[in-house]
Design an enzyme around this catalytic site. Structure first.
Site, PDB file in Angstrom:
ATOM      1  N   MET A  52      12.387  24.571   2.471  1.00  0.00           N
ATOM      2  CA  MET A  52      11.621  23.778   1.518  1.00  0.00           C
ATOM      3  C   MET A  52      12.522  23.015   0.557  1.00  0.00           C
ATOM      4  O   MET A  52      12.266  21.837   0.240  1.00  0.00           O
ATOM      5  CB  MET A  52      10.661  24.665   0.715  1.00  0.00           C
ATOM      6  CG  MET A  52       9.789  23.888  -0.252  1.00  0.00           C
ATOM      7  SD  MET A  52       8.694  24.928  -1.235  1.00  0.00           S
ATOM      8  CE  MET A  52       7.546  25.487   0.027  1.00  0.00           C
ATOM      9  N   ARG A  98     -10.389   0.237  15.188  1.00  0.00           N
ATOM     10  CA  ARG A  98     -10.141   0.963  13.945  1.00  0.00           C
ATOM     11  C   ARG A  98     -11.040   0.417  12.854  1.00  0.00           C
ATOM     12  O   ARG A  98     -12.077   0.995  12.540  1.00  0.00           O
ATOM     13  CB  ARG A  98      -8.647   0.837  13.599  1.00  0.00           C
ATOM     14  CG  ARG A  98      -8.168   1.754  12.509  1.00  0.00           C
ATOM     15  CD  ARG A  98      -6.670   1.651  12.295  1.00  0.00           C
ATOM     16  NE  ARG A  98      -6.250   0.324  11.856  1.00  0.00           N
ATOM     17  CZ  ARG A  98      -5.014   0.034  11.431  1.00  0.00           C
ATOM     18  NH1 ARG A  98      -4.088   0.987  11.433  1.00  0.00           N
ATOM     19  NH2 ARG A  98      -4.700  -1.180  11.036  1.00  0.00           N
ATOM     20  N   LYS A 123       0.837  -1.203   0.000  1.00  0.00           N
ATOM     21  CA  LYS A 123       0.000   0.000   0.000  1.00  0.00           C
ATOM     22  C   LYS A 123       0.875   1.258   0.000  1.00  0.00           C
ATOM     23  O   LYS A 123       2.078   1.200   0.237  1.00  0.00           O
ATOM     24  CB  LYS A 123      -0.925  -0.013   1.219  1.00  0.00           C
ATOM     25  CG  LYS A 123      -0.194  -0.021   2.549  1.00  0.00           C
ATOM     26  CD  LYS A 123      -1.151  -0.144   3.717  1.00  0.00           C
ATOM     27  CE  LYS A 123      -0.371  -0.168   5.041  1.00  0.00           C
ATOM     28  NZ  LYS A 123      -1.276  -0.234   6.211  1.00  0.00           N
ATOM     29  N   TYR A 148      16.585  30.024   8.607  1.00  0.00           N
ATOM     30  CA  TYR A 148      15.428  30.796   9.069  1.00  0.00           C
ATOM     31  C   TYR A 148      15.342  30.800  10.592  1.00  0.00           C
ATOM     32  O   TYR A 148      15.551  29.768  11.247  1.00  0.00           O
ATOM     33  CB  TYR A 148      14.135  30.207   8.504  1.00  0.00           C
ATOM     34  CG  TYR A 148      13.890  30.504   7.053  1.00  0.00           C
ATOM     35  CD1 TYR A 148      13.765  31.820   6.604  1.00  0.00           C
ATOM     36  CD2 TYR A 148      13.775  29.472   6.126  1.00  0.00           C
ATOM     37  CE1 TYR A 148      13.525  32.091   5.260  1.00  0.00           C
ATOM     38  CE2 TYR A 148      13.540  29.737   4.783  1.00  0.00           C
ATOM     39  CZ  TYR A 148      13.421  31.047   4.359  1.00  0.00           C
ATOM     40  OH  TYR A 148      13.193  31.313   3.025  1.00  0.00           O
TER      41      TYR A 148
END
Length: 370
Positions: free
Chosen positions: A312, A142, A40, A264
């Site tokens: 990023m 679940r 998956k 940053y």
């Protein structure tokens, strides 16, 4: 210049190691137990087509995915190679999907009475009973039949008319913790439930469950993580090989003075005169922002720490302790490799290896071995 040379980072997937991991898992099983493969989420981020194809070559005849579209894509991919495995869909059937399941010969895992009822209607209208796995909840809360639905099925067996139940299954909640008492509690509950149901094959173990012992194997195991190189049991080491290598290209280096800030937010300040390397990958490539000031890479056997925040498209490493000749622009830093496994990166990022793998970005140049 080819795509690998243009790319900021190169992801290598060793399909031979992946096949060896699958073979190792099979070797741990009780006699007669079938080893499937969970593919998956694009084979845990590594690529459904090459991974499933290699596993089929290694002898895998049963695959699990989460979604119907994944199953259809897998069926089409393998049929092109004249491979016709059994394919199961964990997430059950949505209303109206019955015809597609039948058309592509996909077997659903039925997770509720309503799904059983819909599949029963489809089966009764088909020439032969339609195969399915019925999932029983034994503690995950679940998917799967809860205790009330189980009672209903036991008291009303005609609900499953038209269904050929291949297995009853459940899913372990804490298998990666060998000593967790819930493992035995779930297994014992599963055995009690099986005694109330019509005779059929059974399935309980995921990757970690395989290593809990043969009592957990039953007729079919469903490994995923361990196939892809993740250690299944916490604080234990098994003969699971590292399947991927990720290396990032250095695009610039610079020497900065003591007390220089990096990135940053100026969250890192150098404690000495330092040499820094800026590498062309970042959170836009699935490299976790939480690795800022905590993660690392390797140049050869030398650990190079991440300094500052992850951007990023960029990440900065302190390469002060590496000879200049080994780390100029155009050379590579191992982000995931022999000295820094997926599980190691996950620990540094405060997450799990599954998330590291499934987050691997589309901008990497991908190279498949085997």
């Amino acid at each position: 210049m080819d795509s690998a040379e243009r790319a900021g980072a190169v992801l290598t997937v060793d399909l031979n190691v992946l096949a060896e991991n699958y073979a190792y898992l099979k070797s741990q099983l009780a006699d007669g137990c079938v080893c499937s493969a969970v593919v998956k989420s694009d084979a845990y981020g590594l690529g459904m087509a090459p991974v499933a194809g290699r596993l089929a070559e290694a002898g895998c005849e049963v695959f699990f995915v989460a979604l119907l579209d994944e199953a259809i894509g897998l069926r089409s991919t393998l049929e092109e190679r004249d491979i016709y495995p059994k394919i199961y869909v964990f997430n059950g059937i949505s209303e109206g999907s019955e015809n597609d399941l039948g058309r592509y010969k996909i077997t659903p895992v039925l997770n509720s009475i309503s799904e059983i009822e819909r599949w029963s209607i489809f089966g009764k209208n088909s020439s032969d009973p339609c195969e399915a796995i019925i999932n029983i909840d034994t503690g995950m809360s679940r998917l799967g039949l809860d205790s009330n639905e189980l009672d209903f099925l036991v008291e009303n067996p005609e609900t499953a008319t038209g269904i050929a139940v291949s297995h009853f299954m459940s899913h372990l909640a804490c298998a990666d913790e060998r000593s967790d008492k819930m493992n035995q509690e779930q297994r014992q509950l599963f055995d009690k439930i099986r005694q109330r149901l019509p005779r059929a094959r059974s399935s309980l173990a995921n990757s970690a469950g395989i290593f809990l012992g043969s009592d957990f194997h039953y007729d079919l195991v469903r490994p995923g993580a361990a196939i892809y190189g993740l250690q299944p049991i916490k604080n234990e080491s098994n003969n699971i090989g590292q399947v991927i290598n990720l290396k990032g290209k250095i695009i610039q280096t610079r020497v900065v003075d003591t007390n220089s800030t990096v990135g940053y937010g100026a969250t890192y300040k150098t404690a000495r005169k330092s040499r820094l390397a800026t590498v062309a990958l970042g959170y836009g490539d699935g490299y976790f922002r939480t690795l800022g000031n905590s993660g690392c890479g390797y140049i050869g056997t030398t650990r190079v720490p991440i300094v500052g925040r992850i951007s990023m498209d960029l990440v900065t490493f302190d390469i002060t302790d590496v000879p200049d000749a080994q780390c100029g622009p155009g050379t590579y830093i191992d982000i995931i490799g022999p000295n820094n496994s997926v599980d190691d990166v996950a620990t540094d990022a405060g997450t799990i290896g599954y998330e590291i793998l499934t987050a691997l970005g589309a901008r990497y140049s991908r190279n498949y071995i085997g």
